[in-house]
Design an enzyme around this catalytic site. Sequence first.
Site, PDB file in Angstrom:
ATOM      1  N   GLY A 265       0.880  -1.193  -0.094  1.00  0.00           N
ATOM      2  CA  GLY A 265      -0.044  -0.024  -0.151  1.00  0.00           C
ATOM      3  C   GLY A 265       0.951   1.083   0.082  1.00  0.00           C
ATOM      4  O   GLY A 265       1.908   1.152   0.450  1.00  0.00           O
TER       5      GLY A 265
ATOM      6  N   GLN B 216       3.269  10.096   0.854  1.00  0.00           N
ATOM      7  CA  GLN B 216       4.411   9.337   1.015  1.00  0.00           C
ATOM      8  C   GLN B 216       5.307   9.545  -0.240  1.00  0.00           C
ATOM      9  O   GLN B 216       6.600   9.182  -0.069  1.00  0.00           O
ATOM     10  CB  GLN B 216       4.195   7.746   1.374  1.00  0.00           C
ATOM     11  CG  GLN B 216       3.676   7.304   2.463  1.00  0.00           C
ATOM     12  CD  GLN B 216       3.458   5.888   2.643  1.00  0.00           C
ATOM     13  OE1 GLN B 216       2.355   5.510   2.022  1.00  0.00           O
ATOM     14  NE2 GLN B 216       4.521   5.026   3.328  1.00  0.00           N
TER      15      GLN B 216
ATOM     16  N   CYS C  33       5.995   0.230   7.543  1.00  0.00           N
ATOM     17  CA  CYS C  33       5.642   1.263   6.648  1.00  0.00           C
ATOM     18  C   CYS C  33       6.753   1.568   5.908  1.00  0.00           C
ATOM     19  O   CYS C  33       7.903   1.626   6.097  1.00  0.00           O
ATOM     20  CB  CYS C  33       5.376   2.495   7.526  1.00  0.00           C
ATOM     21  SG  CYS C  33       4.679   3.769   6.443  1.00  0.00           S
ATOM     22  N   LEU C  34       6.569   1.841   4.474  1.00  0.00           N
ATOM     23  CA  LEU C  34       7.616   2.042   3.594  1.00  0.00           C
ATOM     24  C   LEU C  34       8.420   3.416   3.896  1.00  0.00           C
ATOM     25  O   LEU C  34       9.255   3.492   3.757  1.00  0.00           O
ATOM     26  CB  LEU C  34       6.986   2.315   2.291  1.00  0.00           C
ATOM     27  CG  LEU C  34       6.754   0.766   1.361  1.00  0.00           C
ATOM     28  CD1 LEU C  34       6.018   0.991   0.124  1.00  0.00           C
ATOM     29  CD2 LEU C  34       7.828  -0.007   1.220  1.00  0.00           C
TER      30      LEU C  34
ATOM     31  N   HIS D  55      -4.455   1.672   7.180  1.00  0.00           N
ATOM     32  CA  HIS D  55      -3.027   2.227   7.556  1.00  0.00           C
ATOM     33  C   HIS D  55      -2.831   3.341   6.443  1.00  0.00           C
ATOM     34  O   HIS D  55      -2.274   4.446   6.872  1.00  0.00           O
ATOM     35  CB  HIS D  55      -2.109   1.124   7.397  1.00  0.00           C
ATOM     36  CG  HIS D  55      -0.381   1.482   7.072  1.00  0.00           C
ATOM     37  ND1 HIS D  55       0.352   0.980   8.115  1.00  0.00           N
ATOM     38  CD2 HIS D  55       0.188   2.253   6.365  1.00  0.00           C
ATOM     39  CE1 HIS D  55       1.471   1.587   7.793  1.00  0.00           C
ATOM     40  NE2 HIS D  55       1.246   2.370   6.785  1.00  0.00           N
ATOM     41  N   GLU D  56      -3.495   3.211   5.312  1.00  0.00           N
ATOM     42  CA  GLU D  56      -3.134   4.395   4.312  1.00  0.00           C
ATOM     43  C   GLU D  56      -3.902   5.388   4.636  1.00  0.00           C
ATOM     44  O   GLU D  56      -3.668   6.564   4.262  1.00  0.00           O
ATOM     45  CB  GLU D  56      -3.247   3.638   2.900  1.00  0.00           C
ATOM     46  CG  GLU D  56      -2.536   2.575   2.431  1.00  0.00           C
ATOM     47  CD  GLU D  56      -0.974   2.750   2.824  1.00  0.00           C
ATOM     48  OE1 GLU D  56      -0.532   3.884   2.862  1.00  0.00           O
ATOM     49  OE2 GLU D  56      -0.223   1.826   2.895  1.00  0.00           O
TER      50      GLU D  56
ATOM     51  N   HIS E 168      -2.654   7.636   6.839  1.00  0.00           N
ATOM     52  CA  HIS E 168      -1.293   8.826   6.256  1.00  0.00           C
ATOM     53  C   HIS E 168      -2.000   9.851   5.776  1.00  0.00           C
ATOM     54  O   HIS E 168      -1.266  11.115   5.776  1.00  0.00           O
ATOM     55  CB  HIS E 168      -0.653   7.737   5.135  1.00  0.00           C
ATOM     56  CG  HIS E 168       0.317   6.938   5.553  1.00  0.00           C
ATOM     57  ND1 HIS E 168       1.420   7.335   6.112  1.00  0.00           N
ATOM     58  CD2 HIS E 168       0.548   5.643   5.094  1.00  0.00           C
ATOM     59  CE1 HIS E 168       2.305   6.578   6.271  1.00  0.00           C
ATOM     60  NE2 HIS E 168       1.996   5.363   5.785  1.00  0.00           N
TER      61      HIS E 168
HETATM   62 NI    NI Z   1       2.770   3.424   5.707  1.00  0.00          NI
END
Ligand code: NI
Length: 168
Positions: free
Chosen positions: A46, A51, A92-93, A134-135, A138
């Site tokens: 995701g 991000q 998380c990226l 989660h997204e 963000h």
């Molecule tokens: Ni994330």
Amino acid sequence: MAKVEIKIYPDSILRKKARQVARVGNDERKLAYDMIKTMRSANGVGLAAPQVGISKRIIVVEDMQGDNRIALTLINPKITRKKGNVNFCEGCLSLPGISSDVARPEFITVEALNLDGDILKINADGLLARIIQHETDHLDGILFIDKIGFLKRRKIIKQFGAKVCMEF
Ligand code: NI
């Protein structure tokens, strides 16, 4: 399609509330394609527009069914129903190498626009529900480390580099 740079914590854009998309056009479609490419090349499941440095309410999520992965784009996503509570390990990226169990609702309904500007309504559970939550967080400047206790957060931040979980 181009791969773009992923913003890493503590980049300030990760803490900003992203703007609502007024109209879905070519800029949004190009951004979503770039985000999918970037997510996949980073082995994430995701990604949210902040991000990649764009403060717009756009997320991409992998819907995994068996060996198939379908990338969904959700614009202005809004979670309209939540049920249950379950722990699942998240990464998380934008926080490379860090992961933790996070408690979240197990079942959700999300309403959003797709890339044609049409309204979508998705009932999700399992990993898909997890990724969407989660997204969507963000987009409000919320990271998964905000959803765990202080002591646990301090402990996992020391684990930098030890990748355990899927990253979204
Ligand atoms: Ni994330």
